[in-house]
Write an enzyme that holds these catalytic residues in place. Sequence first.
Site, PDB file in Angstrom:
ATOM      1  N   CYS A 107     -10.692  -3.399  -3.844  1.00  0.00           N
ATOM      2  CA  CYS A 107      -9.717  -4.365  -4.443  1.00  0.00           C
ATOM      3  C   CYS A 107     -10.427  -5.747  -4.860  1.00  0.00           C
ATOM      4  CB  CYS A 107      -8.689  -4.639  -3.527  1.00  0.00           C
ATOM      5  SG  CYS A 107      -7.478  -3.407  -3.232  1.00  0.00           S
ATOM      6  N   CYS A 148      -3.900   0.681  -2.532  1.00  0.00           N
ATOM      7  CA  CYS A 148      -4.030  -0.568  -1.817  1.00  0.00           C
ATOM      8  C   CYS A 148      -2.812  -1.381  -2.197  1.00  0.00           C
ATOM      9  CB  CYS A 148      -5.236  -1.251  -1.821  1.00  0.00           C
ATOM     10  SG  CYS A 148      -6.403  -0.464  -0.637  1.00  0.00           S
ATOM     11  N   CYS A 155     -10.007  -4.971   0.516  1.00  0.00           N
ATOM     12  CA  CYS A 155     -11.242  -4.148   0.695  1.00  0.00           C
ATOM     13  C   CYS A 155     -12.104  -4.534  -0.587  1.00  0.00           C
ATOM     14  CB  CYS A 155     -10.736  -2.453   0.758  1.00  0.00           C
ATOM     15  SG  CYS A 155     -10.086  -2.118  -0.905  1.00  0.00           S
ATOM     16  N   ASN A 179       0.908  -1.243   0.025  1.00  0.00           N
ATOM     17  CA  ASN A 179       0.007   0.156   0.143  1.00  0.00           C
ATOM     18  C   ASN A 179       0.939   1.331  -0.132  1.00  0.00           C
ATOM     19  OD1 ASN A 179       0.486  -0.724   2.805  1.00  0.00           O
ATOM     20  ND2 ASN A 179      -1.200   0.363   3.512  1.00  0.00           N
ATOM     21  N   GLU A 195       0.511   5.180   0.435  1.00  0.00           N
ATOM     22  CA  GLU A 195      -0.623   6.218   0.992  1.00  0.00           C
ATOM     23  C   GLU A 195      -0.115   7.614   0.430  1.00  0.00           C
ATOM     24  OE1 GLU A 195      -0.974   5.780   5.311  1.00  0.00           O
ATOM     25  OE2 GLU A 195      -2.115   3.997   4.837  1.00  0.00           O
ATOM     26  N   GLU A 198      -3.003  -4.688  -2.867  1.00  0.00           N
ATOM     27  CA  GLU A 198      -3.436  -5.613  -3.872  1.00  0.00           C
ATOM     28  C   GLU A 198      -3.469  -4.924  -5.270  1.00  0.00           C
ATOM     29  OE1 GLU A 198      -4.534  -4.798  -0.791  1.00  0.00           O
ATOM     30  OE2 GLU A 198      -6.011  -6.390  -0.059  1.00  0.00           O
TER      31      GLU A 198
HETATM   32  N1  THU Z   1      -5.270  -1.371   2.617  1.00  0.00           N
HETATM   33  C1  THU Z   1      -4.694  -2.397   1.524  1.00  0.00           C
HETATM   34  O1  THU Z   1      -3.466  -1.872   1.155  1.00  0.00           O
HETATM   35  N2  THU Z   1      -5.381  -3.021   1.219  1.00  0.00           N
HETATM   36  C2  THU Z   1      -6.903  -3.600   1.763  1.00  0.00           C
HETATM   37  O2  THU Z   1      -7.375  -4.414   1.222  1.00  0.00           O
HETATM   38  C3  THU Z   1      -7.392  -2.813   3.013  1.00  0.00           C
HETATM   39  C4  THU Z   1      -6.573  -1.493   3.261  1.00  0.00           C
HETATM   40  C5  THU Z   1      -4.723  -0.055   2.977  1.00  0.00           C
HETATM   41  C6  THU Z   1      -4.811   1.154   2.572  1.00  0.00           C
HETATM   42  C7  THU Z   1      -4.178   1.891   3.484  1.00  0.00           C
HETATM   43  O3  THU Z   1      -3.081   2.352   3.377  1.00  0.00           O
HETATM   44  C8  THU Z   1      -4.496   1.331   4.895  1.00  0.00           C
HETATM   45  O4  THU Z   1      -4.431  -0.191   4.305  1.00  0.00           O
HETATM   46  C9  THU Z   1      -5.649   1.574   5.850  1.00  0.00           C
HETATM   47  O5  THU Z   1      -6.622   1.594   5.362  1.00  0.00           O
END
Ligand code: THU
Length: 143
Positions: free
Chosen positions: A94, A58, A91, A47, A49, A60
Amino acid sequence: MPKHITEGDLALLAFAREIQQRAYVPYSNFRVGAAIYAGGEIFQGVNVENAAYGSTICAERSAALAAVTAGHTDFDAVAVIGDSDAPCVPCGACRQFLAEFNPSMRVIMSGKTDAVDVMRLDELLPEAFVRGYLDQDNGDDEE
Ligand code: THU
């Protein structure tokens, strides 16, 4: 329903765990690593940000972008590991994004403990909107 966890599942999960520390997470501090098995190769992602929170990508989707960029659009499996107590599920966005590249791929999930869950993507996202809907006659056209 929980599935039998294979050696291959654990091997893919190890690639997700290996990359997890590269996550760029100055806002949530929640690190996620992902690994996709496609065309006999492994593609990793984390991920990433952003100060504009909604621009975050994310793990994935990051891994999916790497696979597609390398020329692979048929995924066999994705492994996801997050900083959660329970195995980290993908999520909703994704799930939809991954369904494009095989709605029934294996999804291997883990978190901070040794617990591992395996499901099919179509269990996590039943009735996904996939390209077949776009190919159908939607009935709006005049004859
Ligand atoms: N996140 C992911 O990378 N994958 C997911 O399926 C759930 C959320 C990340 C996004 C963000 O950087 C952090 O987790 C908190 O939401």
